[in-house]
Design a protein around this motif. Structure first.
Motif, PDB file in Angstrom:
ATOM      1  N   THR A 108       0.974  -1.302  -0.008  1.00 28.83           N
ATOM      2  CA  THR A 108      -0.031  -0.006   0.114  1.00 28.83           C
ATOM      3  C   THR A 108       1.008   1.320   0.046  1.00 28.83           C
ATOM      4  OG1 THR A 108      -1.193  -1.135   1.564  1.00 28.83           O
ATOM      5  CG2 THR A 108      -2.223   0.809   1.086  1.00 28.83           C
ATOM      6  N   VAL A 109       0.509   2.131  -0.785  1.00 27.55           N
ATOM      7  CA  VAL A 109       1.108   3.419  -0.801  1.00 27.55           C
ATOM      8  C   VAL A 109       0.001   4.479  -0.255  1.00 27.55           C
ATOM      9  CG1 VAL A 109       2.451   5.462  -2.043  1.00 27.55           C
ATOM     10  CG2 VAL A 109       2.801   3.020  -2.621  1.00 27.55           C
ATOM     11  N   MET A 110       0.078   5.007   0.906  1.00 31.42           N
ATOM     12  CA  MET A 110      -0.695   5.906   1.402  1.00 31.42           C
ATOM     13  C   MET A 110      -0.424   7.371   1.149  1.00 31.42           C
ATOM     14  SD  MET A 110      -1.695   4.256   5.117  1.00 31.42           S
ATOM     15  CE  MET A 110      -0.297   3.550   5.713  1.00 31.42           C
ATOM     16  N   ILE A 111      -1.409   8.100   0.649  1.00 30.33           N
ATOM     17  CA  ILE A 111      -0.931   9.479   0.322  1.00 30.33           C
ATOM     18  C   ILE A 111      -1.757  10.311   1.113  1.00 30.33           C
ATOM     19  CG2 ILE A 111      -1.214  11.114  -1.481  1.00 30.33           C
ATOM     20  CD1 ILE A 111      -1.391   8.257  -3.509  1.00 30.33           C
ATOM     21  N   ASN A 112      -1.057  11.378   1.727  1.00 27.35           N
ATOM     22  CA  ASN A 112      -1.392  12.339   2.633  1.00 27.35           C
ATOM     23  C   ASN A 112      -1.876  11.684   3.960  1.00 27.35           C
ATOM     24  OD1 ASN A 112      -0.955  14.847   1.224  1.00 27.35           O
ATOM     25  ND2 ASN A 112      -2.756  14.093  -0.071  1.00 27.35           N
ATOM     26  N   GLU A 113      -1.108  10.865   4.413  1.00 29.84           N
ATOM     27  CA  GLU A 113      -1.325  10.305   6.014  1.00 29.84           C
ATOM     28  C   GLU A 113      -0.572  11.575   6.757  1.00 29.84           C
ATOM     29  OE1 GLU A 113       0.585   8.645   8.467  1.00 29.84           O
ATOM     30  OE2 GLU A 113      -0.701   6.825   8.859  1.00 29.84           O
ATOM     31  N   GLU A 114       0.011  11.002   7.646  1.00 28.82           N
ATOM     32  CA  GLU A 114       0.871  11.966   8.703  1.00 28.82           C
ATOM     33  C   GLU A 114       1.961  12.700   7.928  1.00 28.82           C
ATOM     34  OE1 GLU A 114       1.798  10.532  12.884  1.00 28.82           O
ATOM     35  OE2 GLU A 114       3.916  11.187  12.094  1.00 28.82           O
ATOM     36  N   ASP A 115       2.491  11.552   6.931  1.00 32.43           N
ATOM     37  CA  ASP A 115       3.516  12.095   6.114  1.00 32.43           C
ATOM     38  C   ASP A 115       2.896  12.218   4.312  1.00 32.43           C
ATOM     39  OD1 ASP A 115       6.158  12.676   7.695  1.00 32.43           O
ATOM     40  OD2 ASP A 115       5.437  10.422   8.153  1.00 32.43           O
ATOM     41  N   HIS A 116       3.379  12.715   3.914  1.00 36.32           N
ATOM     42  CA  HIS A 116       2.708  12.736   2.194  1.00 36.32           C
ATOM     43  C   HIS A 116       2.880  11.547   1.949  1.00 36.32           C
ATOM     44  CE1 HIS A 116       4.764  17.165   1.368  1.00 36.32           C
ATOM     45  NE2 HIS A 116       3.475  17.290   2.022  1.00 36.32           N
ATOM     46  N   ILE A 117       3.859  10.664   1.989  1.00 42.24           N
ATOM     47  CA  ILE A 117       3.928   9.327   1.444  1.00 42.24           C
ATOM     48  C   ILE A 117       4.012   8.601   2.733  1.00 42.24           C
ATOM     49  CG2 ILE A 117       4.771   7.595  -0.022  1.00 42.24           C
ATOM     50  CD1 ILE A 117       5.753  10.309  -1.887  1.00 42.24           C
ATOM     51  N   ARG A 118       3.352   7.446   2.923  1.00 37.12           N
ATOM     52  CA  ARG A 118       4.001   6.215   3.578  1.00 37.12           C
ATOM     53  C   ARG A 118       3.533   4.938   2.947  1.00 37.12           C
ATOM     54  NH1 ARG A 118       2.984   6.635   9.819  1.00 37.12           N
ATOM     55  NH2 ARG A 118       3.996   8.674  10.001  1.00 37.12           N
ATOM     56  N   MET A 119       4.470   4.461   2.690  1.00 38.69           N
ATOM     57  CA  MET A 119       4.554   3.163   1.756  1.00 38.69           C
ATOM     58  C   MET A 119       4.775   1.842   2.464  1.00 38.69           C
ATOM     59  SD  MET A 119       7.988   3.724  -0.647  1.00 38.69           S
ATOM     60  CE  MET A 119       7.966   5.459  -0.550  1.00 38.69           C
ATOM     61  N   GLN A 120       4.007   0.939   2.337  1.00 35.60           N
ATOM     62  CA  GLN A 120       4.418  -0.480   3.340  1.00 35.60           C
ATOM     63  C   GLN A 120       3.933  -1.620   2.485  1.00 35.60           C
ATOM     64  OE1 GLN A 120       1.373  -0.458   6.513  1.00 35.60           O
ATOM     65  NE2 GLN A 120       0.080  -1.459   5.189  1.00 35.60           N
ATOM     66  N   CYS A 121       4.935  -2.641   3.103  1.00 34.03           N
ATOM     67  CA  CYS A 121       4.601  -4.068   2.389  1.00 34.03           C
ATOM     68  C   CYS A 121       4.235  -5.009   3.693  1.00 34.03           C
ATOM     69  CB  CYS A 121       5.829  -4.384   1.580  1.00 34.03           C
ATOM     70  SG  CYS A 121       5.729  -6.143   1.094  1.00 34.03           S
ATOM     71  N   VAL A 122       3.225  -5.730   3.441  1.00 33.18           N
ATOM     72  CA  VAL A 122       2.988  -6.535   4.592  1.00 33.18           C
ATOM     73  C   VAL A 122       2.893  -8.038   3.986  1.00 33.18           C
ATOM     74  CG1 VAL A 122       1.395  -7.288   6.119  1.00 33.18           C
ATOM     75  CG2 VAL A 122       1.634  -5.021   5.573  1.00 33.18           C
ATOM     76  N   LEU A 123       3.372  -8.828   4.458  1.00 31.09           N
ATOM     77  CA  LEU A 123       3.667 -10.383   3.936  1.00 31.09           C
ATOM     78  C   LEU A 123       3.335 -11.264   5.226  1.00 31.09           C
ATOM     79  CD1 LEU A 123       7.024 -10.091   1.784  1.00 31.09           C
ATOM     80  CD2 LEU A 123       4.738 -10.082   1.228  1.00 31.09           C
ATOM     81  N   PRO A 124       2.917 -12.464   4.809  1.00 31.29           N
ATOM     82  CA  PRO A 124       2.586 -13.414   5.736  1.00 31.29           C
ATOM     83  C   PRO A 124       3.948 -13.984   6.443  1.00 31.29           C
ATOM     84  CG  PRO A 124       2.280 -14.375   3.744  1.00 31.29           C
ATOM     85  CD  PRO A 124       2.621 -13.067   3.509  1.00 31.29           C
ATOM     86  N   GLY A 125       3.883 -14.548   7.550  1.00 36.65           N
ATOM     87  CA  GLY A 125       4.863 -15.221   8.279  1.00 36.65           C
ATOM     88  C   GLY A 125       5.969 -14.249   8.741  1.00 36.65           C
ATOM     89  N   PHE A 126       7.286 -14.743   8.792  1.00 39.09           N
ATOM     90  CA  PHE A 126       8.373 -14.099   8.960  1.00 39.09           C
ATOM     91  C   PHE A 126       9.175 -13.714   7.685  1.00 39.09           C
ATOM     92  CE2 PHE A 126      12.704 -13.156  10.575  1.00 39.09           C
ATOM     93  CZ  PHE A 126      12.423 -12.163  11.566  1.00 39.09           C
ATOM     94  N   GLN A 127       8.771 -12.417   6.956  1.00 38.29           N
ATOM     95  CA  GLN A 127       9.727 -12.307   5.561  1.00 38.29           C
ATOM     96  C   GLN A 127      10.047 -10.705   5.777  1.00 38.29           C
ATOM     97  OE1 GLN A 127       8.088 -14.313   2.362  1.00 38.29           O
ATOM     98  NE2 GLN A 127       6.114 -14.421   3.287  1.00 38.29           N
ATOM     99  N   LEU A 128      10.778 -10.309   6.625  1.00 33.94           N
ATOM    100  CA  LEU A 128      11.102  -9.040   6.685  1.00 33.94           C
ATOM    101  C   LEU A 128      11.934  -8.583   5.821  1.00 33.94           C
ATOM    102  CD1 LEU A 128      11.984  -8.136  10.391  1.00 33.94           C
ATOM    103  CD2 LEU A 128       9.960  -7.274   8.992  1.00 33.94           C
ATOM    104  N   SER A 129      12.781  -9.522   5.418  1.00 32.68           N
ATOM    105  CA  SER A 129      13.935  -9.179   4.249  1.00 32.68           C
ATOM    106  C   SER A 129      12.970  -8.969   2.903  1.00 32.68           C
ATOM    107  CB  SER A 129      15.006 -10.241   4.113  1.00 32.68           C
ATOM    108  OG  SER A 129      15.547 -10.242   5.266  1.00 32.68           O
ATOM    109  N   LYS A 130      12.318  -9.845   2.582  1.00 34.67           N
ATOM    110  CA  LYS A 130      11.618  -9.746   1.462  1.00 34.67           C
ATOM    111  C   LYS A 130      10.802  -8.690   1.550  1.00 34.67           C
ATOM    112  CE  LYS A 130       8.837 -12.487  -2.075  1.00 34.67           C
ATOM    113  NZ  LYS A 130       7.483 -13.334  -2.103  1.00 34.67           N
ATOM    114  N   ALA A 131      10.056  -8.327   2.537  1.00 30.64           N
ATOM    115  CA  ALA A 131       9.085  -7.030   2.420  1.00 30.64           C
ATOM    116  C   ALA A 131       9.981  -5.827   2.452  1.00 30.64           C
ATOM    117  CB  ALA A 131       8.581  -7.019   3.954  1.00 30.64           C
TER     118      ALA A 131
END
Lengths: 348, 348
Positions: A108-131
């Protein structure tokens, strides 16, 4: 929320891994002080970084949809929040906020949240590196078209000083019933605070740890590199995963049939109750998730239980009921939905 | 225990109707003071009143088996007690006691209990008159062959003065969850005491009213005729049946979904628990019985629920497990049995 319906590494303890970057556009006032006109500029710039003038995506692979919050009904906005695809903050100014959402509902790329851009990647399980790889790629794509507010010494600039520097928040959502039942959570929370991490409930800052679910994330964004931050969280998370598994094993051995009884009773209540509060629901589904992760209830995938967990959240219940529910009507409708869903997946 | 598997009148509130007669044989000392030789004489006389010298029954229709308690294993003796086919008192001197049991398990003649002869008929639902007709017929058959201890003024003589006169105890076993939940039981118990009736728990005198089950019976045996005693109990019982039905209706209306929720939760626990004490079991099965009687759980016959109630009693659980169980093993085995039985009859 596809990540909830998918398997993932260390899923028994780790529900999801999430990387979020905060970015602002140079030469446009920050959201806290900007005018509606500025917000429109931000939205246009971010949109144009993904889509060209003819509306075609500038790159292949990941497929985004652009969604203005003003076009999204209130109930659907809450569902985006419950699915962790958008934040509650984004919903504060729906007239100017928007999201870019990929077709897998991982990015998700959120626009006009607390910052202009908040982009995030959420993956199932333990996958911090891939995210991190994924969101880093998106960050680069946007930066090709947009000038970020950046300071030589401090790094990326953000509305809130706690995000300055990398603008990175990495977090893992963990199911820790073993550590909770064996009263080890307080000690763990104290320890992780000392090493620059923080733990919150399922709905973020200040929320209660319903169903023994904790979001563990980095507190510090300024100083260490992105890789250091993610590494630090990874190491600690893996230690917590180990501790949680040990705690579950110990509980099962010490608790014996009494322990199993308590998990099966939770199952029985989910399958038959006619009224259920969110709090009770989260506590019972947590027990069933524990039972499934231990193999006590065979033939059920954890991601199915996690999908039921989502179905029981307030906005999801409201939407399914197809209208506004008052007071305990939500609890009645929740019980109905959960009963049906549990019957389907448990196959008892 | 056939009566538990059969339908009967007013079964929603009345589990069983029971008539019992106490008799002693003239010219043989009463059980409290008799020698083993006397006990043997009693057993022989009663047996010979039913079977002739060649072992054939003296009458057709009802088919009796003669069972010496010394031939019955301890666990089976307890099952006779749980099935209300014999009393705990009868088991005090198994070397001299015996029963005559009919093939429908409705009629028992206990030999060398507190009195020489205790004969009873238990029928499902509200059937005091039919039980009285039946036991009266058996009484006549025995009296054709045996001289009863009888006093012109007092009537039939018994070991305990509370049974002198008619020697008759009539009782109805009632399921009164509505009156219990709405806190009306104390007032009812006080009232019935004033009119010569008494109420006890499922296992007789002094036993707790587990599962809101009460045995209501006449206190007075001397003075009124048998018909008066039975009439009195019948009238009061029917009033209690009405009151219980009103209480259930009121609870359902006032309690709404919350009330239904509590009944369904009981169902869920019976279907899934792994350990269950007798007390909890009786409380939960009482809720399910209430739900079934109200039509909340459709397609289930009350007598099936009552059969499950019997399965959960201690000796039945022990027998099913095929051996001595210690401590909480009974509770684990009970949970196993009940889970299976409930799954079978509920068809959810």
């Amino acid at each position: 929320m596809n990540w909830l319906n998918e398997a993932g590494p260390e899923r028994d303890v780790t529900l999801t891994s999430r990387i979020r970057l905060a970015r602002n556009i140079a030469d446009i006032p920050f959201p806290t002080v900007m005018l509606p006109e500025h917000a429109r500029q931000v939205a246009e710039k971010v949109r144009n970084s993904i889509f060209d003038f003819s509306g075609h995506q500038r790159f292949a692979g990941i497929k985004f949809a652009y969604i203005k919050m003003s076009d999204v009904p209130e109930i659907e906005r809450q569902i985006l929040v419950e699915k962790h695809l958008a934040s509650q903050d984004l919903m504060e100014h729906p007239e100017v906020s928007a999201i870019l959402l990929d077709s897998n509902e991982e990015i998700t790329v959120m626009i006009n949240e607390e910052d202009h851009i908040r982009m995030q990647c959420v993956l199932p399980g333990f996958q911090l590196s891939k995210a991190w790889e994924t969101i880093s790629y998106i960050d680069d794509l946007i930066e090709e078209q947009v000038d970020y507010a950046f300071h030589e010494e401090f790094g990326y600039l953000t509305s809130c000083p706690t995000n300055v520097g990398t603008g990175l928040r990495s977090s893992v959502m963990m199911h820790l019933p073993g550590l909770t039942m064996s009263n080890q959570m307080n000690a763990i929370l104290q320890t992780i605070t000392k090493i620059g991490l923080t733990a919150r409930g399922i709905y973020g800052e200040g929320s209660e740890a319903l169903g023994s679910i904790y979001q563990i994330s980095n507190q510090v964004t300024l100083g260490p590199t992105e890789e250091d931050i993610i590494n630090n969280l990874s190491i600690v998370s893996r230690q917590i995963v180990d501790k949680e598994r040990q705690a579950r094993k110990a509980l099962r051995q010490a608790g014996g049939i009494q322990f199993e009884d308590s998990l099966w009773r939770a199952c029985g209540l989910l399958l038959h109750a006619r009224i259920m509060s969110l709090k009770e629901f989260m506590s019972l589904i947590s027990s069933v998730r524990l039972a499934v992760s231990m193999g006590l209830i065979p033939g059920v995938a954890l991601e199915k239980i996690d999908a039921v967990m989502t179905m029981g959240q307030p906005a999801n219940v409201m939407k399914k009921a197809g209208g506004r529910l008052k007071g305990k009507e939500v609890d009645v409708e929740r019980a109905n939905i959960i009963r049906g869903a549990m019957r389907e997946i448990l196959n008892l």
